[in-house]
Motif scaffolding. Structure first.
Motif, PDB file in Angstrom:
ATOM      1  N   HIS A 136       0.850  -1.216   0.000  1.00 41.04           N
ATOM      2  CA  HIS A 136       0.000   0.000   0.000  1.00 41.04           C
ATOM      3  C   HIS A 136       0.874   1.251   0.000  1.00 41.04           C
ATOM      4  CE1 HIS A 136      -3.894  -1.869   0.817  1.00 41.04           C
ATOM      5  NE2 HIS A 136      -3.444  -2.476   1.903  1.00 41.04           N
ATOM      6  N   ARG A 137       1.865   1.232   0.879  1.00 43.83           N
ATOM      7  CA  ARG A 137       2.697   2.429   1.053  1.00 43.83           C
ATOM      8  C   ARG A 137       3.586   2.667  -0.163  1.00 43.83           C
ATOM      9  NH1 ARG A 137       1.065   0.253   5.744  1.00 43.83           N
ATOM     10  NH2 ARG A 137       0.977   1.499   7.647  1.00 43.83           N
ATOM     11  N   SER A 138       4.056   1.600  -0.816  1.00 45.74           N
ATOM     12  CA  SER A 138       4.870   1.774  -2.024  1.00 45.74           C
ATOM     13  C   SER A 138       4.037   2.452  -3.110  1.00 45.74           C
ATOM     14  CB  SER A 138       5.369   0.422  -2.530  1.00 45.74           C
ATOM     15  OG  SER A 138       6.202  -0.168  -1.569  1.00 45.74           O
ATOM     16  N   MET A 181      -8.501   2.727   3.191  1.00 47.93           N
ATOM     17  CA  MET A 181      -9.407   3.797   3.625  1.00 47.93           C
ATOM     18  C   MET A 181      -8.728   4.733   4.638  1.00 47.93           C
ATOM     19  SD  MET A 181     -13.318   3.655   5.010  1.00 47.93           S
ATOM     20  CE  MET A 181     -14.059   3.332   3.424  1.00 47.93           C
ATOM     21  N   ARG A 182      -8.045   4.159   5.608  1.00 57.77           N
ATOM     22  CA  ARG A 182      -7.502   5.024   6.674  1.00 57.77           C
ATOM     23  C   ARG A 182      -6.300   5.833   6.175  1.00 57.77           C
ATOM     24  NH1 ARG A 182      -8.512   0.355  10.883  1.00 57.77           N
ATOM     25  NH2 ARG A 182     -10.613   0.885  11.583  1.00 57.77           N
ATOM     26  N   LEU A 183      -5.406   5.218   5.421  1.00 51.06           N
ATOM     27  CA  LEU A 183      -4.244   5.976   4.942  1.00 51.06           C
ATOM     28  C   LEU A 183      -4.688   7.055   3.943  1.00 51.06           C
ATOM     29  CD1 LEU A 183      -2.726   3.824   6.487  1.00 51.06           C
ATOM     30  CD2 LEU A 183      -1.108   3.648   4.600  1.00 51.06           C
ATOM     31  N   VAL A 188      -4.528   4.111  21.032  1.00 53.96           N
ATOM     32  CA  VAL A 188      -4.149   2.718  20.707  1.00 53.96           C
ATOM     33  C   VAL A 188      -2.953   2.717  19.764  1.00 53.96           C
ATOM     34  CG1 VAL A 188      -6.281   1.345  20.940  1.00 53.96           C
ATOM     35  CG2 VAL A 188      -5.948   2.706  18.891  1.00 53.96           C
ATOM     36  N   ALA A 189      -2.138   1.662  19.872  1.00 53.44           N
ATOM     37  CA  ALA A 189      -1.030   1.503  18.920  1.00 53.44           C
ATOM     38  C   ALA A 189      -1.653   1.126  17.591  1.00 53.44           C
ATOM     39  CB  ALA A 189      -0.092   0.401  19.399  1.00 53.44           C
ATOM     40  N   SER A 190      -1.511   1.978  16.577  1.00 55.21           N
ATOM     41  CA  SER A 190      -2.098   1.687  15.271  1.00 55.21           C
ATOM     42  C   SER A 190      -1.287   2.333  14.159  1.00 55.21           C
ATOM     43  CB  SER A 190      -3.541   2.198  15.203  1.00 55.21           C
ATOM     44  OG  SER A 190      -3.958   2.246  13.841  1.00 55.21           O
ATOM     45  N   ALA A 191      -0.731   1.487  13.291  1.00 51.33           N
ATOM     46  CA  ALA A 191       0.059   2.003  12.166  1.00 51.33           C
ATOM     47  C   ALA A 191      -0.840   2.721  11.167  1.00 51.33           C
ATOM     48  CB  ALA A 191       0.779   0.852  11.487  1.00 51.33           C
ATOM     49  N   GLN A 192      -2.109   2.329  11.119  1.00 52.52           N
ATOM     50  CA  GLN A 192      -3.012   3.001  10.174  1.00 52.52           C
ATOM     51  C   GLN A 192      -3.292   4.422  10.630  1.00 52.52           C
ATOM     52  OE1 GLN A 192      -6.337   0.319   9.797  1.00 52.52           O
ATOM     53  NE2 GLN A 192      -5.192  -1.103   8.528  1.00 52.52           N
ATOM     54  N   SER A 225       3.939   0.587  16.754  1.00 54.16           N
ATOM     55  CA  SER A 225       3.299  -0.300  15.761  1.00 54.16           C
ATOM     56  C   SER A 225       4.189  -0.351  14.523  1.00 54.16           C
ATOM     57  CB  SER A 225       1.920   0.235  15.398  1.00 54.16           C
ATOM     58  OG  SER A 225       2.060   1.497  14.759  1.00 54.16           O
ATOM     59  N   ARG A 226       3.807  -1.152  13.525  1.00 52.75           N
ATOM     60  CA  ARG A 226       4.659  -1.304  12.331  1.00 52.75           C
ATOM     61  C   ARG A 226       5.076   0.062  11.798  1.00 52.75           C
ATOM     62  NH1 ARG A 226       0.786  -5.114   9.108  1.00 52.75           N
ATOM     63  NH2 ARG A 226       0.422  -5.733  11.245  1.00 52.75           N
ATOM     64  N   ASP A 227       6.355   0.184  11.459  1.00 50.82           N
ATOM     65  CA  ASP A 227       6.906   1.508  11.161  1.00 50.82           C
ATOM     66  C   ASP A 227       7.292   1.664   9.683  1.00 50.82           C
ATOM     67  OD1 ASP A 227       9.069  -0.153  11.069  1.00 50.82           O
ATOM     68  OD2 ASP A 227      10.324   0.993  12.457  1.00 50.82           O
ATOM     69  N   ILE A 241      -0.112  -8.798  15.618  1.00 55.76           N
ATOM     70  CA  ILE A 241      -1.567  -8.606  15.675  1.00 55.76           C
ATOM     71  C   ILE A 241      -2.307  -9.355  14.549  1.00 55.76           C
ATOM     72  CG2 ILE A 241      -1.503  -6.359  14.438  1.00 55.76           C
ATOM     73  CD1 ILE A 241      -3.799  -7.133  17.404  1.00 55.76           C
ATOM     74  N   ASP A 242      -1.759  -9.347  13.329  1.00 56.48           N
ATOM     75  CA  ASP A 242      -2.474  -9.993  12.219  1.00 56.48           C
ATOM     76  C   ASP A 242      -2.293 -11.514  12.215  1.00 56.48           C
ATOM     77  OD1 ASP A 242      -3.405  -7.549  11.389  1.00 56.48           O
ATOM     78  OD2 ASP A 242      -1.855  -7.255   9.882  1.00 56.48           O
ATOM     79  N   GLU A 243      -1.333 -11.998  13.007  1.00 57.31           N
ATOM     80  CA  GLU A 243      -1.053 -13.440  13.013  1.00 57.31           C
ATOM     81  C   GLU A 243      -1.835 -14.164  14.117  1.00 57.31           C
ATOM     82  OE1 GLU A 243       0.785 -11.214  11.042  1.00 57.31           O
ATOM     83  OE2 GLU A 243       2.327 -11.189  12.584  1.00 57.31           O
ATOM     84  N   ALA A 275      -7.713  -6.687  22.477  1.00 58.87           N
ATOM     85  CA  ALA A 275      -9.078  -6.226  22.181  1.00 58.87           C
ATOM     86  C   ALA A 275      -9.190  -5.654  20.762  1.00 58.87           C
ATOM     87  CB  ALA A 275      -9.504  -5.173  23.200  1.00 58.87           C
ATOM     88  N   GLU A 276      -8.072  -5.165  20.196  1.00 54.01           N
ATOM     89  CA  GLU A 276      -8.088  -4.635  18.822  1.00 54.01           C
ATOM     90  C   GLU A 276      -8.576  -5.677  17.806  1.00 54.01           C
ATOM     91  OE1 GLU A 276      -7.113  -1.643  16.827  1.00 54.01           O
ATOM     92  OE2 GLU A 276      -8.050  -1.073  18.693  1.00 54.01           O
ATOM     93  N   LEU A 277      -8.394  -6.970  18.171  1.00 53.34           N
ATOM     94  CA  LEU A 277      -8.840  -8.028  17.260  1.00 53.34           C
ATOM     95  C   LEU A 277     -10.338  -7.968  17.004  1.00 53.34           C
ATOM     96  CD1 LEU A 277      -6.924 -11.179  18.537  1.00 53.34           C
ATOM     97  CD2 LEU A 277      -6.445  -9.817  16.516  1.00 53.34           C
TER      98      LEU A 277
HETATM   99  C1  S3P Z   1      -1.806  -2.148   9.050  1.00 56.99           C
HETATM  100  C2  S3P Z   1      -1.893  -1.919  10.395  1.00 56.99           C
HETATM  101  C3  S3P Z   1      -2.581  -2.810  11.331  1.00 56.99           C
HETATM  102  C4  S3P Z   1      -2.826  -4.189  10.720  1.00 56.99           C
HETATM  103  C5  S3P Z   1      -3.369  -4.095   9.338  1.00 56.99           C
HETATM  104  C6  S3P Z   1      -2.388  -3.356   8.427  1.00 56.99           C
HETATM  105  C7  S3P Z   1      -1.093  -1.175   8.199  1.00 56.99           C
HETATM  106  O1  S3P Z   1      -3.835  -2.235  11.688  1.00 56.99           O
HETATM  107  O2  S3P Z   1      -3.697  -4.933  11.530  1.00 56.99           O
HETATM  108  O3  S3P Z   1      -3.590  -5.382   8.786  1.00 56.99           O
HETATM  109  O4  S3P Z   1      -0.722  -1.516   7.053  1.00 56.99           O
HETATM  110  O5  S3P Z   1      -0.878  -0.046   8.651  1.00 56.99           O
HETATM  111  P1  S3P Z   1      -3.985  -1.136  12.863  1.00 56.99           P
HETATM  112  O6  S3P Z   1      -3.309   0.090  12.444  1.00 56.99           O
HETATM  113  O7  S3P Z   1      -5.470  -0.956  12.987  1.00 56.99           O
HETATM  114  O8  S3P Z   1      -3.383  -1.758  14.073  1.00 56.99           O
END
Ligand code: S3P
Length: 430
Positions: free
Chosen positions: A9-11, A80-82, A156-160, A184-186, A310-312, A333-335
Motif C-alpha cells: 500500500h505504502r509503495s 481507507m484510513r491511509l 491505541v497503537a495503530s500504524a493506520q 506499531s509497524r513503522d 496482531i495480524d497473526e 481487544a483490537e482483534l
Molecule cells: C496495518 C496496520 C494494522 C494491521 C493491518 C495493516 C497497516 O492495523 O492490523 O492489517 O498496514 O498499517 P492497525 O493500524 O489498525 O493496528
C-alpha cells in the motif's frame, strides 16, 4: 510469498506522490493492494504492471486529481484510513466507501485527530452511538486554508492511524508529533526517511516537521516489496503443526515491528531458523525463515508482543490447538475491530473443530492437545479466519468445509495451491 500488504500500500502511495516513474517489484496481487492502486488510478495516476514490475507514474505531492467517482476501498481498512489522511490535505473532495465488513469498522480513530488539525472529514453513524463508520466524506480545503500541526498521544497503537496523520502532515503548516503506547509497524516512517522527508523517530514517538529545509517532495524510486510475514505465517505454522514437516520461506520482511510471531514460536518451543537475505523497500530487512515440526508448549501472550503479531493471532489460535495445555492471549481487544471480530470468530471456529476455548473481553484461552474433528466453517468474509481454519482442517479427523474461502484473495491469492503443493489435501470449489 505475496509481497507484504502494508509495504505494498505504502509503495503505491509514495510512488504516486513522487516526481516521476517509480518501479516496484514484488507487489502483491491481493485485492487489498489492488484497491489502493485503483484509487490512485481514479485520481489521475497511471500505474502499469508486467509480470515482474509495477510502474507508478508519480504526479508529485500536489498533482492528484479529484476522482470522477466514489473511491471503493473494498475490504481494505489500510486503503481507507491511509487515504483519508492523504486526501484530507487536498483541494478537492472525495467520498470513500467499503464492503460490508469494512463498513462495520471504526473510523473515529482517524476522523477525530484529522478534524483536530483542520480537516473537513465526516464519517457515518453506525452500531455504536459514539463511533463513526464508513462511508467517509472529505470536503476540500479552500484557498488559503491548510491543515495545522498536531501533537497527539494516540490511545491505541495503530500504524493506520499513525500513517494517516503522517500523510496528512505532508500537507500541514506545522509539525506532526505522535506518540503511541507501543511502537506499531513503522513502514511509513522507514519509507519517509528513505525518501528524505524531514522525520525523526525515537522509540514509539515520531515527529514530522515539513517546515525544516525540505523541497516538499521526492524523486522516484526503484524498490522491492519483501514477502509478507503475515502470509508466510500460514505455511510456517503448517510446518510447526504437522509431524514430519519443514517449510522455508525466502525474502520475508523481518522488520522487528512484525516479528512477534517468530518470537512467539521460539517461546513455545518451535524449531525456527532465520537467515538474513538483504533489504527491501524503505530499508526493510528480509530473511529466509525455516520452521520444522516439533512439540509445541502452551504459554501466555500479551503486551507489546501482541502489537508485533496482531495480524497473526488467528493463526496463533490454530497453533494453540496442538499445544499441550492452556494458551492464553491477552491485551488483544483490537482483534474485535479487524475484518471480523477475530476473538469471537476464532472462538467459534475452534469450538466447531472440537477445541475447548473461552472468550475473554481482550483475548482468548485455548486448551490444546486434544483430538480435532472435521468442521463446517464460515469465514465471515475474513481472509485470515479462512486460512486459520484451513490449518485446523489439516489436523482434523475427517473432512472440513470452509465457506467464504474466496476471502483469502484479499491478501494471499494462491494460498490453496501453495498448501496443496506442500502436501495438504485441500481443494477449491466455486
Ligand atoms: C496495518 C496496520 C494494522 C494491521 C493491518 C495493516 C497497516 O492495523 O492490523 O492489517 O498496514 O498499517 P492497525 O493500524 O489498525 O493496528
Amino acid at each position: 510469498m505475496p509481497g507484504d500488504k502494508s509495504i505494498g500500500h505504502r509503495s503505491l502511495i509514495f510512488g504516486a506522490l513522487g516526481r516521476g516513474m517509480s518501479r516496484i517489484t514484488g507487489l502483491s496481487e491481493g485485492l487489498d493492494n489492488a484497491a489502493t492502486r485503483q484509487a490512485f488510478c481514479s485520481m489521475g495516476v497511471t500505474i502499469e504492471s508486467t509480470d515482474e514490475v509495477t510502474s507508478v507514474h508519480g504526479v508529485g505531492l500536489h498533482g492528484l486529481r479529484m476522482p470522477s467517482d466514489v473511491v471503493d476501498c473494498g475490504n481494505s481498512g489500510t486503503t481507507m484510513r491511509l487515504l483519508a489522511g492523504l486526501l484530507s490535505g487536498q483541494r478537492f473532495g472525495t467520498r470513500m466507501v467499503g464492503d460490508e465488513s469494512l463498513t462495520r469498522r471504526p473510523m473515529g480513530r482517524i476522523i477525530k485527530p484529522l478534524r483536530a488539525r483542520g480537516a473537513h472529514i465526516a464519517g457515518t453513524a453506525g452500531p455504536k452511538p459514539d463511533e463513526l463508520y464508513p462511508p467517509i466524506s472529505i470536503a476540500p480545503l479552500i484557498e488559503g486554508e491548510a491543515l495545522k500541526g498536531i501533537e497527539y498521544a494516540m490511545p491505541v497503537a495503530s500504524a493506520q492511524v499513525k500513517s494517516a496523520l503522517l500523510l496528512s502532515g505532508l500537507y500541514a503548516s506545522g509539525p506532526t508529533a505522535l506518540e503511541e503506547p507501543v511502537l506499531s509497524r513503522d513502514h511509513t516512517e522507514r519509507m519517509m526517511l528513505a525518501l528524505g522527508v524531514p522525520l525523526q523517530t525515537a522509540g514509539a514517538s515520531v515527529l514530522l516537521d515539513p517546515n525544516v529545509d525540505w523541497d516538499a517532495g521526492w524523486e522516484p524510486f526503484e524498490w522491492h516489496v519483501p514477502g509478507d510475514p503475515s502470509s508466510a505465517a500460514f505455511p510456517l505454522l503448517a510446518a510447526a503443526m504437522v509431524p514430519g514437516s519443514q517449510v522455508s520461506v525466502e525474502d520475508v520482511c523481518v522488520n522487528p515491528t512484525r516479528t512477534g510471531l517468530i518470537d512467539w514460536l521460539r517461546l513455545v518451543g518451535a524449531n525456527v531458523t532465520h537467515r538474513p537475505s538483504g533489504h527491501g523497500a524503505g530499508d526493510e530487512p528480509m530473511a529466509e525463515l525455516t520452521v520444522a515440526h516439533g512439540p509445541i508448549r502452551a504459554s501466555v501472550a500479551g503486551g507489546e508482543l501482541i502489537v508485533r503479531m496482531i495480524d497473526e493471532i488467528p493463526a496463533v489460535c490454530a497453533l494453540a490447538a496442538v499445544a499441550n495445555g492452556q494458551t492464553e492471549i491477552r491485551d488483544a481487544a483490537e482483534l474485535r475491530v479487524k475484518e471480523s471480530d477475530r476473538i469471537a470468530t476464532m472462538a467459534e471456529v475452534l469450538g466447531a473443530f472440537g477445541v475447548p476455548c473461552e472468550e475473554l473481553p481482550d483475548g482468548i484461552v485455548i486448551t490444546g492437545g486434544g483430538a480435532l474433528h472435521g468442521a463446517h466453517i464460515e469465514s465471515r468474509g475474513d481472509h485470515r479466519i479462512a486460512m486459520s481454519a484451513a490449518l485446523l482442517g489439516m489436523l482434523a479427523e475427517g473432512e472440513s468445509v470452509i465457506d467464504g474461502a474466496e476471502a483469502v484473495d484479499t491478501s494471499f491469492p494462491g494460498f490453496v495451491s501453495l498448501l496443496r503443493s506442500l502436501g495438504a489435501d485441500i481443494s477449491e470449489e466455486t
